[in-house]
Design a protein around this motif. Structure first.
Motif, PDB file in Angstrom:
ATOM      1  N   ALA A 195       0.893  -1.035  -0.191  1.00 30.95           N
ATOM      2  CA  ALA A 195       0.333  -0.144  -0.194  1.00 30.95           C
ATOM      3  C   ALA A 195       1.168   1.576   0.013  1.00 30.95           C
ATOM      4  O   ALA A 195       0.601   1.963  -0.501  1.00 30.95           O
ATOM      5  CB  ALA A 195      -0.679   0.138   1.371  1.00 30.95           C
ATOM      6  N   ARG A 196       2.405   0.940   1.104  1.00 35.16           N
ATOM      7  CA  ARG A 196       2.540   2.539   0.578  1.00 35.16           C
ATOM      8  C   ARG A 196       3.617   2.146  -0.585  1.00 35.16           C
ATOM      9  O   ARG A 196       3.698   3.871  -0.912  1.00 35.16           O
ATOM     10  CB  ARG A 196       3.259   2.461   1.837  1.00 35.16           C
ATOM     11  CG  ARG A 196       2.679   2.111   3.255  1.00 35.16           C
ATOM     12  CD  ARG A 196       4.104   2.405   4.574  1.00 35.16           C
ATOM     13  NE  ARG A 196       3.101   2.247   5.941  1.00 35.16           N
ATOM     14  CZ  ARG A 196       3.422   1.154   6.868  1.00 35.16           C
ATOM     15  NH1 ARG A 196       3.349   0.402   6.666  1.00 35.16           N
ATOM     16  NH2 ARG A 196       2.387   1.404   7.938  1.00 35.16           N
ATOM     17  N   SER A 197       4.147   1.164  -1.215  1.00 39.00           N
ATOM     18  CA  SER A 197       4.382   1.478  -2.621  1.00 39.00           C
ATOM     19  C   SER A 197       3.222   2.147  -3.064  1.00 39.00           C
ATOM     20  O   SER A 197       4.058   2.826  -4.155  1.00 39.00           O
ATOM     21  CB  SER A 197       4.648   0.126  -3.097  1.00 39.00           C
ATOM     22  OG  SER A 197       5.408   0.135  -4.292  1.00 39.00           O
ATOM     23  N   LEU A 198       2.692   2.104  -3.191  1.00 38.81           N
ATOM     24  CA  LEU A 198       1.708   2.377  -4.669  1.00 38.81           C
ATOM     25  C   LEU A 198       1.160   4.439  -3.986  1.00 38.81           C
ATOM     26  O   LEU A 198       1.347   4.404  -4.865  1.00 38.81           O
ATOM     27  CB  LEU A 198       0.407   2.002  -4.263  1.00 38.81           C
ATOM     28  CG  LEU A 198      -0.404   0.811  -4.399  1.00 38.81           C
ATOM     29  CD1 LEU A 198      -1.744  -0.420  -3.780  1.00 38.81           C
ATOM     30  CD2 LEU A 198      -0.215   0.364  -6.136  1.00 38.81           C
ATOM     31  N   MET A 199       1.173   4.240  -2.651  1.00 39.61           N
ATOM     32  CA  MET A 199       0.928   5.376  -2.577  1.00 39.61           C
ATOM     33  C   MET A 199       2.434   6.405  -2.849  1.00 39.61           C
ATOM     34  O   MET A 199       1.635   7.453  -3.231  1.00 39.61           O
ATOM     35  CB  MET A 199       1.013   6.187  -0.836  1.00 39.61           C
ATOM     36  CG  MET A 199      -0.627   5.200  -0.850  1.00 39.61           C
ATOM     37  SD  MET A 199      -1.020   5.375   1.392  1.00 39.61           S
ATOM     38  CE  MET A 199      -0.181   7.587   1.630  1.00 39.61           C
ATOM     39  N   ALA A 200       3.565   6.206  -3.260  1.00 41.20           N
ATOM     40  CA  ALA A 200       4.805   7.167  -2.904  1.00 41.20           C
ATOM     41  C   ALA A 200       4.525   6.589  -4.279  1.00 41.20           C
ATOM     42  O   ALA A 200       5.080   7.957  -4.934  1.00 41.20           O
ATOM     43  CB  ALA A 200       5.299   5.914  -2.586  1.00 41.20           C
ATOM     44  N   GLU A 212       6.644   2.480 -14.955  1.00 38.28           N
ATOM     45  CA  GLU A 212       8.129   1.750 -14.857  1.00 38.28           C
ATOM     46  C   GLU A 212       7.817   0.795 -14.217  1.00 38.28           C
ATOM     47  O   GLU A 212       6.123   0.151 -13.456  1.00 38.28           O
ATOM     48  CB  GLU A 212       8.499   3.237 -13.726  1.00 38.28           C
ATOM     49  CG  GLU A 212       9.397   2.363 -12.393  1.00 38.28           C
ATOM     50  CD  GLU A 212       9.070   3.705 -11.006  1.00 38.28           C
ATOM     51  OE1 GLU A 212      10.018   3.458 -10.358  1.00 38.28           O
ATOM     52  OE2 GLU A 212       8.926   4.580 -11.624  1.00 38.28           O
ATOM     53  N   ILE A 213       8.664  -0.584 -13.730  1.00 37.21           N
ATOM     54  CA  ILE A 213       8.266  -1.407 -13.305  1.00 37.21           C
ATOM     55  C   ILE A 213       8.855  -1.737 -11.730  1.00 37.21           C
ATOM     56  O   ILE A 213       9.938  -1.418 -12.049  1.00 37.21           O
ATOM     57  CB  ILE A 213       8.760  -2.802 -13.978  1.00 37.21           C
ATOM     58  CG1 ILE A 213       7.431  -3.005 -15.635  1.00 37.21           C
ATOM     59  CG2 ILE A 213       8.367  -4.303 -13.308  1.00 37.21           C
ATOM     60  CD1 ILE A 213       8.149  -4.243 -16.058  1.00 37.21           C
ATOM     61  N   LEU A 214       8.315  -1.958 -10.443  1.00 34.62           N
ATOM     62  CA  LEU A 214       8.817  -1.986  -9.395  1.00 34.62           C
ATOM     63  C   LEU A 214       9.156  -3.126  -9.209  1.00 34.62           C
ATOM     64  O   LEU A 214       8.001  -3.898  -9.159  1.00 34.62           O
ATOM     65  CB  LEU A 214       7.854  -1.352  -8.943  1.00 34.62           C
ATOM     66  CG  LEU A 214       7.982   0.480  -8.197  1.00 34.62           C
ATOM     67  CD1 LEU A 214       6.997   0.971  -9.555  1.00 34.62           C
ATOM     68  CD2 LEU A 214       7.793   1.271  -7.229  1.00 34.62           C
ATOM     69  N   SER A 215      10.365  -4.064  -8.561  1.00 34.23           N
ATOM     70  CA  SER A 215      10.616  -5.407  -8.746  1.00 34.23           C
ATOM     71  C   SER A 215      10.070  -5.260  -7.055  1.00 34.23           C
ATOM     72  O   SER A 215       9.756  -4.119  -6.278  1.00 34.23           O
ATOM     73  CB  SER A 215      11.589  -5.669  -8.680  1.00 34.23           C
ATOM     74  OG  SER A 215      12.527  -4.530  -7.481  1.00 34.23           O
ATOM     75  N   ASN A 216       9.894  -6.378  -6.329  1.00 35.48           N
ATOM     76  CA  ASN A 216       9.749  -6.942  -4.872  1.00 35.48           C
ATOM     77  C   ASN A 216      11.018  -5.040  -4.060  1.00 35.48           C
ATOM     78  O   ASN A 216      10.314  -4.174  -2.876  1.00 35.48           O
ATOM     79  CB  ASN A 216      10.137  -8.092  -4.122  1.00 35.48           C
ATOM     80  CG  ASN A 216       9.055  -8.271  -2.385  1.00 35.48           C
ATOM     81  OD1 ASN A 216       7.593  -8.346  -2.916  1.00 35.48           O
ATOM     82  ND2 ASN A 216       9.861  -8.403  -2.197  1.00 35.48           N
ATOM     83  N   ALA A 217      11.849  -5.846  -4.027  1.00 35.46           N
ATOM     84  CA  ALA A 217      13.392  -5.070  -3.629  1.00 35.46           C
ATOM     85  C   ALA A 217      12.900  -3.327  -3.813  1.00 35.46           C
ATOM     86  O   ALA A 217      12.982  -2.121  -2.885  1.00 35.46           O
ATOM     87  CB  ALA A 217      14.598  -5.033  -3.908  1.00 35.46           C
ATOM     88  N   LEU A 218      11.862  -2.507  -5.313  1.00 37.93           N
ATOM     89  CA  LEU A 218      12.444  -2.006  -5.311  1.00 37.93           C
ATOM     90  C   LEU A 218      10.674  -1.438  -4.042  1.00 37.93           C
ATOM     91  O   LEU A 218      10.598  -0.391  -4.673  1.00 37.93           O
ATOM     92  CB  LEU A 218      11.449  -0.991  -6.622  1.00 37.93           C
ATOM     93  CG  LEU A 218      13.598  -1.179  -7.869  1.00 37.93           C
ATOM     94  CD1 LEU A 218      12.525  -1.304  -8.651  1.00 37.93           C
ATOM     95  CD2 LEU A 218      14.101  -0.110  -7.053  1.00 37.93           C
ATOM     96  N   MET A 219       9.643  -1.571  -3.912  1.00 39.23           N
ATOM     97  CA  MET A 219       8.472  -0.960  -3.407  1.00 39.23           C
ATOM     98  C   MET A 219       8.606  -1.424  -2.120  1.00 39.23           C
ATOM     99  O   MET A 219       8.686  -0.900  -1.336  1.00 39.23           O
ATOM    100  CB  MET A 219       7.648  -2.625  -4.125  1.00 39.23           C
ATOM    101  CG  MET A 219       7.167  -2.819  -4.835  1.00 39.23           C
ATOM    102  SD  MET A 219       5.766  -4.277  -5.094  1.00 39.23           S
ATOM    103  CE  MET A 219       5.113  -4.164  -4.132  1.00 39.23           C
ATOM    104  N   HIS A 220       9.856  -1.890  -1.735  1.00 35.65           N
ATOM    105  CA  HIS A 220      10.344  -1.478  -0.286  1.00 35.65           C
ATOM    106  C   HIS A 220      10.863  -0.605  -0.234  1.00 35.65           C
ATOM    107  O   HIS A 220      10.583   0.246   0.669  1.00 35.65           O
ATOM    108  CB  HIS A 220      10.884  -2.582  -0.159  1.00 35.65           C
ATOM    109  CG  HIS A 220      10.733  -4.152   0.550  1.00 35.65           C
ATOM    110  ND1 HIS A 220      10.149  -4.600   2.032  1.00 35.65           N
ATOM    111  CD2 HIS A 220      10.889  -4.936   0.059  1.00 35.65           C
ATOM    112  CE1 HIS A 220       9.505  -5.362   2.259  1.00 35.65           C
ATOM    113  NE2 HIS A 220       9.694  -6.139   0.857  1.00 35.65           N
ATOM    114  N   GLU A 221      11.702  -0.213  -0.501  1.00 36.25           N
ATOM    115  CA  GLU A 221      12.693   1.373  -1.284  1.00 36.25           C
ATOM    116  C   GLU A 221      11.070   2.280  -1.261  1.00 36.25           C
ATOM    117  O   GLU A 221      11.265   3.281  -0.443  1.00 36.25           O
ATOM    118  CB  GLU A 221      13.390   1.337  -2.357  1.00 36.25           C
ATOM    119  CG  GLU A 221      14.664   0.376  -2.405  1.00 36.25           C
ATOM    120  CD  GLU A 221      15.629   0.385  -3.343  1.00 36.25           C
ATOM    121  OE1 GLU A 221      14.735   1.923  -4.239  1.00 36.25           O
ATOM    122  OE2 GLU A 221      16.242  -0.064  -3.489  1.00 36.25           O
TER     123      GLU A 221
END
Length: 228
Positions: A195-200, A212-221
Protein backbone atom coordinates in the motif's frame (compact mmCIF):
# COMPACT_ATOMS: atom_id res chain seq x y z
CA UNK A 1 1.51 21.58 -10.80
CA UNK A 2 -1.68 19.94 -9.50
CA UNK A 3 -1.34 18.60 -5.94
CA UNK A 4 -2.71 15.21 -4.96
CA UNK A 5 -5.21 16.65 -2.49
CA UNK A 6 -6.96 18.30 -5.43
CA UNK A 7 -7.46 14.97 -7.23
CA UNK A 8 -9.97 12.13 -7.18
CA UNK A 9 -8.72 8.53 -7.12
CA UNK A 10 -10.29 5.09 -7.27
CA UNK A 11 -9.39 1.66 -5.93
CA UNK A 12 -10.64 -1.34 -7.88
CA UNK A 13 -10.69 -4.42 -5.65
CA UNK A 14 -10.53 -2.56 -2.35
CA UNK A 15 -11.86 -5.46 -0.25
CA UNK A 16 -8.88 -7.69 -1.09
CA UNK A 17 -5.77 -7.79 1.06
CA UNK A 18 -3.76 -5.15 -0.83
CA UNK A 19 -6.76 -2.97 -1.60
CA UNK A 20 -7.93 -3.02 1.99
CA UNK A 21 -4.45 -2.09 3.23
CA UNK A 22 -4.33 0.73 0.69
CA UNK A 23 -7.75 2.08 1.69
CA UNK A 24 -6.65 2.15 5.33
CA UNK A 25 -3.40 3.94 4.50
CA UNK A 26 -5.19 6.53 2.36
CA UNK A 27 -7.72 7.13 5.10
CA UNK A 28 -4.99 8.13 7.54
CA UNK A 29 -4.34 11.35 5.64
CA UNK A 30 -5.76 13.65 3.01
CA UNK A 31 -3.71 12.15 0.20
CA UNK A 32 -6.54 12.78 -2.28
CA UNK A 33 -9.54 15.08 -2.48
CA UNK A 34 -11.81 12.06 -2.84
CA UNK A 35 -11.36 8.28 -2.99
CA UNK A 36 -13.86 5.97 -4.70
CA UNK A 37 -13.89 2.41 -3.35
CA UNK A 38 -15.04 0.17 -6.21
CA UNK A 39 -16.25 -3.34 -5.45
CA UNK A 40 -18.96 -5.90 -6.11
CA UNK A 41 -20.62 -5.37 -2.74
CA UNK A 42 -21.10 -2.64 -0.18
CA UNK A 43 -19.20 -3.00 3.07
CA UNK A 44 -20.66 -1.55 6.23
CA UNK A 45 -18.01 0.62 7.84
CA UNK A 46 -18.44 1.86 11.38
CA UNK A 47 -18.55 5.57 12.08
CA UNK A 48 -15.20 5.22 13.80
CA UNK A 49 -13.65 3.76 10.63
CA UNK A 50 -11.80 6.62 8.87
CA UNK A 51 -12.66 5.02 5.52
CA UNK A 52 -16.31 5.91 6.05
CA UNK A 53 -15.45 9.30 4.52
CA UNK A 54 -14.77 7.58 1.19
CA UNK A 55 -17.46 6.88 -1.40
CA UNK A 56 -18.32 3.24 -2.09
CA UNK A 57 -19.38 2.27 -5.61
CA UNK A 58 -20.99 -1.14 -6.09
CA UNK A 59 -20.49 -2.50 -9.61
CA UNK A 60 -21.18 -5.61 -11.64
CA UNK A 61 -17.81 -6.47 -13.17
CA UNK A 62 -19.55 -8.49 -15.88
CA UNK A 63 -21.39 -5.33 -16.95
CA UNK A 64 -18.89 -2.68 -15.91
CA UNK A 65 -19.75 -0.40 -18.81
CA UNK A 66 -23.03 0.35 -17.04
CA UNK A 67 -21.06 1.84 -14.12
CA UNK A 68 -18.50 3.82 -16.09
CA UNK A 69 -19.52 7.05 -14.34
CA UNK A 70 -17.82 5.89 -11.12
CA UNK A 71 -14.47 6.40 -12.89
CA UNK A 72 -15.35 9.90 -14.11
CA UNK A 73 -12.82 12.60 -13.23
CA UNK A 74 -10.55 10.18 -11.33
CA UNK A 75 -7.03 11.22 -12.30
CA UNK A 76 -5.34 8.40 -10.36
CA UNK A 77 -6.29 4.75 -10.28
CA UNK A 78 -5.22 1.76 -8.18
CA UNK A 79 -5.85 -1.73 -9.59
CA UNK A 80 -5.66 -4.26 -6.76
CA UNK A 81 -8.24 -6.73 -8.04
CA UNK A 82 -7.24 -10.37 -7.94
CA UNK A 83 -8.01 -13.94 -6.97
CA UNK A 84 -6.26 -17.30 -7.30
CA UNK A 85 -6.77 -20.43 -9.34
CA UNK A 86 -7.40 -22.29 -6.09
CA UNK A 87 -10.21 -19.94 -5.11
CA UNK A 88 -11.91 -19.41 -8.47
CA UNK A 89 -10.65 -22.15 -10.79
CA UNK A 90 -8.60 -21.46 -13.93
CA UNK A 91 -11.42 -19.76 -15.84
CA UNK A 92 -12.51 -17.71 -12.86
CA UNK A 93 -8.96 -16.58 -12.20
CA UNK A 94 -8.51 -15.37 -15.78
CA UNK A 95 -11.89 -13.63 -15.71
CA UNK A 96 -11.01 -11.65 -12.57
CA UNK A 97 -7.31 -11.01 -13.01
CA UNK A 98 -7.38 -10.39 -16.76
CA UNK A 99 -10.87 -9.58 -18.06
CA UNK A 100 -12.17 -7.54 -15.13
CA UNK A 101 -8.86 -5.76 -14.64
CA UNK A 102 -8.45 -4.82 -18.30
CA UNK A 103 -12.07 -3.73 -18.67
CA UNK A 104 -11.74 -1.46 -15.65
CA UNK A 105 -8.44 -0.03 -16.91
CA UNK A 106 -9.85 0.72 -20.36
CA UNK A 107 -12.93 2.46 -18.99
CA UNK A 108 -10.82 4.42 -16.50
CA UNK A 109 -8.55 5.63 -19.30
CA UNK A 110 -11.55 6.68 -21.39
CA UNK A 111 -12.89 8.58 -18.38
CA UNK A 112 -9.73 10.61 -17.92
CA UNK A 113 -7.43 8.58 -15.68
CA UNK A 114 -3.87 9.86 -16.10
CA UNK A 115 -1.93 7.64 -13.73
CA UNK A 116 -2.53 3.94 -13.09
CA UNK A 117 -0.93 1.82 -10.37
CA UNK A 118 -1.30 -1.93 -10.94
CA UNK A 119 -0.51 -4.68 -8.43
CA UNK A 120 1.00 -7.48 -10.49
CA UNK A 121 3.29 -10.25 -9.23
CA UNK A 122 6.93 -11.18 -9.06
CA UNK A 123 7.83 -13.27 -12.10
CA UNK A 124 5.02 -11.91 -14.28
CA UNK A 125 5.67 -12.60 -17.99
CA UNK A 126 3.18 -12.89 -20.81
CA UNK A 127 5.10 -15.81 -22.34
CA UNK A 128 5.32 -17.85 -19.15
CA UNK A 129 4.16 -21.47 -19.37
CA UNK A 130 2.38 -21.08 -16.05
CA UNK A 131 -1.08 -19.50 -15.86
CA UNK A 132 -0.58 -17.11 -12.95
CA UNK A 133 2.57 -15.25 -14.13
CA UNK A 134 1.37 -15.49 -17.74
CA UNK A 135 -1.92 -13.76 -16.91
CA UNK A 136 -0.25 -11.06 -14.85
CA UNK A 137 2.31 -10.53 -17.61
CA UNK A 138 -0.40 -10.28 -20.24
CA UNK A 139 -2.16 -7.60 -18.22
CA UNK A 140 1.11 -5.69 -17.78
CA UNK A 141 1.77 -5.78 -21.51
CA UNK A 142 -1.72 -4.68 -22.50
CA UNK A 143 -1.78 -1.89 -19.92
CA UNK A 144 1.29 -0.40 -21.57
CA UNK A 145 -0.71 -0.19 -24.81
CA UNK A 146 -3.52 1.92 -23.32
CA UNK A 147 -1.57 5.16 -23.25
CA UNK A 148 -1.70 6.25 -19.61
CA UNK A 149 0.50 9.26 -18.90
CA UNK A 150 2.01 7.29 -16.05
CA UNK A 151 1.85 3.55 -15.44
CA UNK A 152 3.41 2.03 -12.34
CA UNK A 153 3.52 -1.77 -12.21
CA UNK A 154 4.17 -3.13 -8.73
CA UNK A 155 5.51 -6.70 -8.56
CA UNK A 156 5.29 -7.98 -4.98
CA UNK A 157 6.76 -11.33 -4.00
CA UNK A 158 5.21 -13.39 -1.20
CA UNK A 159 2.49 -11.29 0.42
CA UNK A 160 2.37 -11.15 4.19
CA UNK A 161 -1.29 -10.58 5.03
CA UNK A 162 -1.23 -11.15 8.77
CA UNK A 163 -4.36 -12.97 9.85
CA UNK A 164 -5.62 -13.07 6.25
CA UNK A 165 -2.66 -15.11 4.98
CA UNK A 166 -3.61 -18.09 2.83
CA UNK A 167 -2.36 -21.57 3.67
CA UNK A 168 0.33 -21.66 0.99
CA UNK A 169 1.51 -18.18 2.02
CA UNK A 170 1.80 -19.20 5.66
CA UNK A 171 3.80 -22.26 4.64
CA UNK A 172 6.02 -20.19 2.37
CA UNK A 173 6.63 -17.69 5.13
CA UNK A 174 7.69 -20.46 7.51
CA UNK A 175 10.01 -22.07 4.95
CA UNK A 176 11.59 -18.73 4.05
CA UNK A 177 12.25 -17.62 7.62
CA UNK A 178 15.96 -18.54 7.61
CA UNK A 179 16.50 -16.43 4.47
CA UNK A 180 14.25 -13.50 5.35
CA UNK A 181 15.82 -13.26 8.80
CA UNK A 182 19.06 -12.39 7.00
CA UNK A 183 17.48 -10.26 4.24
CA UNK A 184 13.87 -9.31 5.13
CA UNK A 185 13.13 -7.57 1.82
CA UNK A 186 14.32 -10.36 -0.47
CA UNK A 187 11.25 -12.47 -1.20
CA UNK A 188 8.34 -11.16 0.82
CA UNK A 189 6.47 -7.95 1.56
CA UNK A 190 3.74 -6.93 3.96
CA UNK A 191 0.50 -5.78 2.37
CA UNK A 192 0.90 -2.53 4.30
CA UNK A 193 4.17 -1.93 2.44
CA UNK A 194 2.49 -2.74 -0.86
CA UNK A 195 0.00 0.00 0.00
CA UNK A 196 2.78 2.44 0.86
CA UNK A 197 4.57 1.63 -2.38
CA UNK A 198 1.40 2.42 -4.30
CA UNK A 199 0.97 5.68 -2.44
CA UNK A 200 4.60 6.69 -2.90
CA UNK A 201 4.40 6.30 -6.67
CA UNK A 202 1.05 8.09 -6.84
CA UNK A 203 2.88 11.10 -5.37
CA UNK A 204 4.80 11.33 -8.66
CA UNK A 205 1.61 12.42 -10.42
CA UNK A 206 2.37 14.91 -13.15
CA UNK A 207 6.14 14.41 -12.97
CA UNK A 208 6.69 13.29 -16.54
CA UNK A 209 5.23 10.55 -18.71
CA UNK A 210 6.61 7.12 -17.96
CA UNK A 211 6.06 3.44 -17.39
CA UNK A 212 7.93 1.93 -14.45
CA UNK A 213 8.13 -1.62 -13.13
CA UNK A 214 8.88 -1.95 -9.43
CA UNK A 215 10.44 -5.19 -8.24
CA UNK A 216 9.79 -6.43 -4.72
CA UNK A 217 12.98 -4.73 -3.54
CA UNK A 218 12.04 -1.44 -5.20
CA UNK A 219 8.60 -1.63 -3.59
CA UNK A 220 10.27 -1.86 -0.18
CA UNK A 221 12.33 1.22 -1.06
CA UNK A 222 9.25 3.12 -2.21
CA UNK A 223 7.40 2.20 0.97
CA UNK A 224 10.31 3.45 3.09
CA UNK A 225 10.44 6.73 1.14
CA UNK A 226 6.85 7.39 2.10
CA UNK A 227 7.65 6.93 5.77
CA UNK A 228 10.67 9.25 5.58
Amino acid sequence: MTSLNELRAFIVGWTGACGEALSKELAKNNHFKQVILIGRREVKLGEDDPRSKFQQAVVDYDNLEQSRDVFKDCAVGFMTLGTTRGQAGADGFVKVDYEYTMNAAKIAKECGCKQLNYVSSQGAHKDSMFLYPQTKGKVEHELTQLGFDQLFIHRPALLLRGEKSRGVEKLGHILMKPVTAFKPTWNQIRVEDVARSLMAKSAEFGKGNKTEILSNALMHEAAKSLEA
